[in-house]
Motif scaffolding. Structure first.
Motif, PDB file in Angstrom:
ATOM      1  N   GLU A  61       3.577  -5.064  13.034  1.00 29.74           N
ATOM      2  CA  GLU A  61       4.809  -5.848  12.908  1.00 29.74           C
ATOM      3  C   GLU A  61       4.989  -6.376  11.484  1.00 29.74           C
ATOM      4  O   GLU A  61       6.114  -6.430  10.972  1.00 29.74           O
ATOM      5  CB  GLU A  61       4.771  -7.018  13.898  1.00 29.74           C
ATOM      6  CG  GLU A  61       4.868  -6.580  15.354  1.00 29.74           C
ATOM      7  CD  GLU A  61       4.663  -7.724  16.329  1.00 29.74           C
ATOM      8  OE1 GLU A  61       4.532  -8.884  15.860  1.00 29.74           O
ATOM      9  OE2 GLU A  61       4.609  -7.468  17.548  1.00 29.74           O
ATOM     10  N   THR A 100       4.086  -5.001   8.724  1.00 31.49           N
ATOM     11  CA  THR A 100       4.249  -3.948   7.707  1.00 31.49           C
ATOM     12  C   THR A 100       5.304  -2.918   8.078  1.00 31.49           C
ATOM     13  O   THR A 100       5.430  -1.893   7.417  1.00 31.49           O
ATOM     14  CB  THR A 100       2.908  -3.210   7.474  1.00 31.49           C
ATOM     15  OG1 THR A 100       2.468  -2.623   8.725  1.00 31.49           O
ATOM     16  CG2 THR A 100       1.832  -4.158   6.965  1.00 31.49           C
ATOM     17  N   GLY A 101       6.080  -3.194   9.129  1.00 28.09           N
ATOM     18  CA  GLY A 101       7.067  -2.215   9.587  1.00 28.09           C
ATOM     19  C   GLY A 101       8.124  -1.877   8.562  1.00 28.09           C
ATOM     20  O   GLY A 101       8.719  -0.787   8.616  1.00 28.09           O
ATOM     21  N   ASP A 102       8.362  -2.781   7.607  1.00 28.66           N
ATOM     22  CA  ASP A 102       9.350  -2.496   6.567  1.00 28.66           C
ATOM     23  C   ASP A 102       8.812  -1.570   5.487  1.00 28.66           C
ATOM     24  O   ASP A 102       9.578  -1.025   4.689  1.00 28.66           O
ATOM     25  CB  ASP A 102       9.821  -3.802   5.921  1.00 28.66           C
ATOM     26  CG  ASP A 102       8.691  -4.573   5.272  1.00 28.66           C
ATOM     27  OD1 ASP A 102       7.609  -4.690   5.888  1.00 28.66           O
ATOM     28  OD2 ASP A 102       8.871  -5.071   4.142  1.00 28.66           O
ATOM     29  N   ILE A 103       7.491  -1.377   5.447  1.00 28.65           N
ATOM     30  CA  ILE A 103       6.865  -0.514   4.431  1.00 28.65           C
ATOM     31  C   ILE A 103       6.758   0.917   4.928  1.00 28.65           C
ATOM     32  O   ILE A 103       7.046   1.869   4.199  1.00 28.65           O
ATOM     33  CB  ILE A 103       5.468  -1.050   4.068  1.00 28.65           C
ATOM     34  CG1 ILE A 103       5.584  -2.415   3.400  1.00 28.65           C
ATOM     35  CG2 ILE A 103       4.728  -0.070   3.156  1.00 28.65           C
ATOM     36  CD1 ILE A 103       4.248  -3.085   3.150  1.00 28.65           C
ATOM     37  N   CYS A 104       6.326   1.073   6.169  1.00 30.93           N
ATOM     38  CA  CYS A 104       6.123   2.404   6.730  1.00 30.93           C
ATOM     39  C   CYS A 104       6.356   2.359   8.229  1.00 30.93           C
ATOM     40  O   CYS A 104       5.864   1.447   8.910  1.00 30.93           O
ATOM     41  CB  CYS A 104       4.691   2.883   6.435  1.00 30.93           C
ATOM     42  SG  CYS A 104       4.297   4.540   7.060  1.00 30.93           S
ATOM     43  N   ALA A 105       7.090   3.326   8.744  1.00 32.23           N
ATOM     44  CA  ALA A 105       7.276   3.431  10.190  1.00 32.23           C
ATOM     45  C   ALA A 105       5.920   3.616  10.858  1.00 32.23           C
ATOM     46  O   ALA A 105       5.024   4.262  10.310  1.00 32.23           O
ATOM     47  CB  ALA A 105       8.188   4.609  10.519  1.00 32.23           C
ATOM     48  N   ASN A 106       5.734   3.034  12.049  1.00 32.71           N
ATOM     49  CA  ASN A 106       4.481   3.211  12.783  1.00 32.71           C
ATOM     50  C   ASN A 106       4.755   3.779  14.167  1.00 32.71           C
ATOM     51  O   ASN A 106       5.896   3.942  14.573  1.00 32.71           O
ATOM     52  CB  ASN A 106       3.712   1.887  12.864  1.00 32.71           C
ATOM     53  CG  ASN A 106       4.485   0.802  13.592  1.00 32.71           C
ATOM     54  OD1 ASN A 106       4.757   0.921  14.786  1.00 32.71           O
ATOM     55  ND2 ASN A 106       4.864  -0.260  12.869  1.00 32.71           N
ATOM     56  N   LYS A 122       2.584   4.853   0.184  1.00 32.04           N
ATOM     57  CA  LYS A 122       2.629   4.041   1.399  1.00 32.04           C
ATOM     58  C   LYS A 122       1.296   3.314   1.611  1.00 32.04           C
ATOM     59  O   LYS A 122       1.273   2.126   1.980  1.00 32.04           O
ATOM     60  CB  LYS A 122       2.966   4.921   2.603  1.00 32.04           C
ATOM     61  CG  LYS A 122       4.434   5.331   2.690  1.00 32.04           C
ATOM     62  CD  LYS A 122       4.675   6.200   3.908  1.00 32.04           C
ATOM     63  CE  LYS A 122       6.174   6.373   4.203  1.00 32.04           C
ATOM     64  NZ  LYS A 122       6.946   6.961   3.109  1.00 32.04           N
ATOM     65  N   ARG A 182       0.178  -5.429   0.858  1.00 32.99           N
ATOM     66  CA  ARG A 182       0.727  -6.390   1.817  1.00 32.99           C
ATOM     67  C   ARG A 182      -0.420  -7.046   2.598  1.00 32.99           C
ATOM     68  O   ARG A 182      -0.440  -8.269   2.799  1.00 32.99           O
ATOM     69  CB  ARG A 182       1.695  -5.682   2.768  1.00 32.99           C
ATOM     70  CG  ARG A 182       2.246  -6.538   3.915  1.00 32.99           C
ATOM     71  CD  ARG A 182       3.224  -7.615   3.447  1.00 32.99           C
ATOM     72  NE  ARG A 182       4.377  -7.058   2.749  1.00 32.99           N
ATOM     73  CZ  ARG A 182       5.457  -6.520   3.334  1.00 32.99           C
ATOM     74  NH1 ARG A 182       5.540  -6.474   4.661  1.00 32.99           N
ATOM     75  NH2 ARG A 182       6.455  -6.041   2.604  1.00 32.99           N
TER      76      ARG A 182
END
Length: 327
Positions: free
Chosen positions: A76, A78-84, A189, A196
């Motif tokens: 949650e 780091t969702g703006d950095i890389c899709a999970n 990424k 982060r």
């Protein structure tokens, strides 16, 4: 904080395995049970097994739940950095995720000269290597010292009874494991995720010394973060307040990760050449307390112990997952 004494009643409240015959596509990993569901998703059940030195070591109470909770927190954050890959979380030990085409490599990002396993940079450096993973290291570095720069040290992804092997960025391109563009993308990424994580850990009094990431490709060919992120199994966490003093004394940092178990073992044998002794119950409970403490520090909330030992973890999981084979 929950200490080892408070965990004594839960010594046998463990999930050593999670085979559920009603679920399809079973595959056992080192610490997770995997199921390929009929709708194209994958179910990951985090057991309490702990693995290091390319073998299973023990079962730690609540470890699977802690890893799942910490991974959810970081996905949650780091969702703006890389899709999970997260789709659902139907049980404290379970994640339902996208099924991906996994990259056949692991991406380890490091800020410190640390580690004890065969693919860690500290043993290689101590042995005299100065070009490690294709990276030039200066002379004069000491154990657990901060590196001059943040680095990536990829490895192959070994299966059971096999050993991960170091790779350089050049190896990855020359062997066509990834295209140059894919490698550049995943490296960017990985650095961004680590930075982060390092920032958030520092705000909580922790040093994120290094971590491992796994990535895959979705159906559109986009890179997606998979497996887990910044957990005590995939990362090395140190207590920032005591780091400098312990480094000056030549002692290892206070850790909040599975180095607690690794260090206990290495003090008693060479785990790659000798049998590993049975880990005592008090060490198991101390390890469980360290996992829980890490969760509480990172997530900023208390870990709630169950009021009763019933139902057992596997029974609870079966009840929570019944929807997946009845639908």
């Amino acid at each position: 904080m929950i200490d080892a004494g408070a965990l004594a009643p839960y010594r046998d409240y463990v999930l050593p395995e999670a085979f559920i015959p009603e679920l399809p596509g079973f595959y056992r990993g080192k610490v997770r049970e995997n199921y390929d569901l009929a709708n194209g998703e994958r179910m990951l059940i985090a057991t309490d097994r702990i693995s290091a030195f390319d073998q299973g070591l023990a079962v730690i109470p609540f470890k699977g739940q802690v890893l799942t909770d910490i991974a959810r927190f970081w996905f949650e954050a780091t969702g703006d950095i890389c899709a999970n890959h997260i789709c659902a979380n139907p049980d404290p030990n379970v994640m339902v995720v996208q099924r991906l085409e996994m990259m056949p490599i692991e991406i380890i990002v490091r800020d410190y000269l640390a580690g004890s396993t065969a693919t860690s940079i500290l043993p290689m450096y101590k042995a005299g290597a100065r070009k490690i993973y294709g990276i030039d290291f200066p002379d004069g570095l000491s154990a657990n010292q901060k590196l001059p720069w943040t680095i990536i040290t990829p490895t192959t992804k070994a299966g059971h009874d096999a050993h991960d092997a170091p790779l350089s960025a050049q190896d990855i391109i020359e062997r066509r494991i990834l295209t140059p563009r894919q490698w550049e993308d995943v490296a960017q990424k990985a650095f961004a995720l680590f930075w982060r994580g390092r920032e958030i850990a520092a705000a909580r009094g922790l040093i994120l010394a290094d971590t491992k990431y796994e990535f895959g490709f979705n159906e559109e060919g986009h890179i997606v973060l998979a497996d887990e992120i910044h957990t005590p199994d995939s990362s090395r966490y140190w207590v920032a307040a005591t780091y400098a003093e312990r480094l000056e004394m030549g002692r290892p940092p206070d850790s909040l990760d599975k180095d607690f178990i690794r260090n206990w073992i290495r003090a008693r044998c060479d785990p790659y050449r000798e049998p590993i002794p049975e880990i005592p119950g008090d060490v198991i409970l101390e390890a469980a307390a360290a996992y829980i403490r890490t969760f509480e520090i990172i997530a900023g909330r208390s870990f709630v112990l169950p009021e009763s030992l019933e139902p057992a973890p596997l029974e609870r999981i079966r009840a929570n997952l019944a929807f997946y084979w009845r639908r």
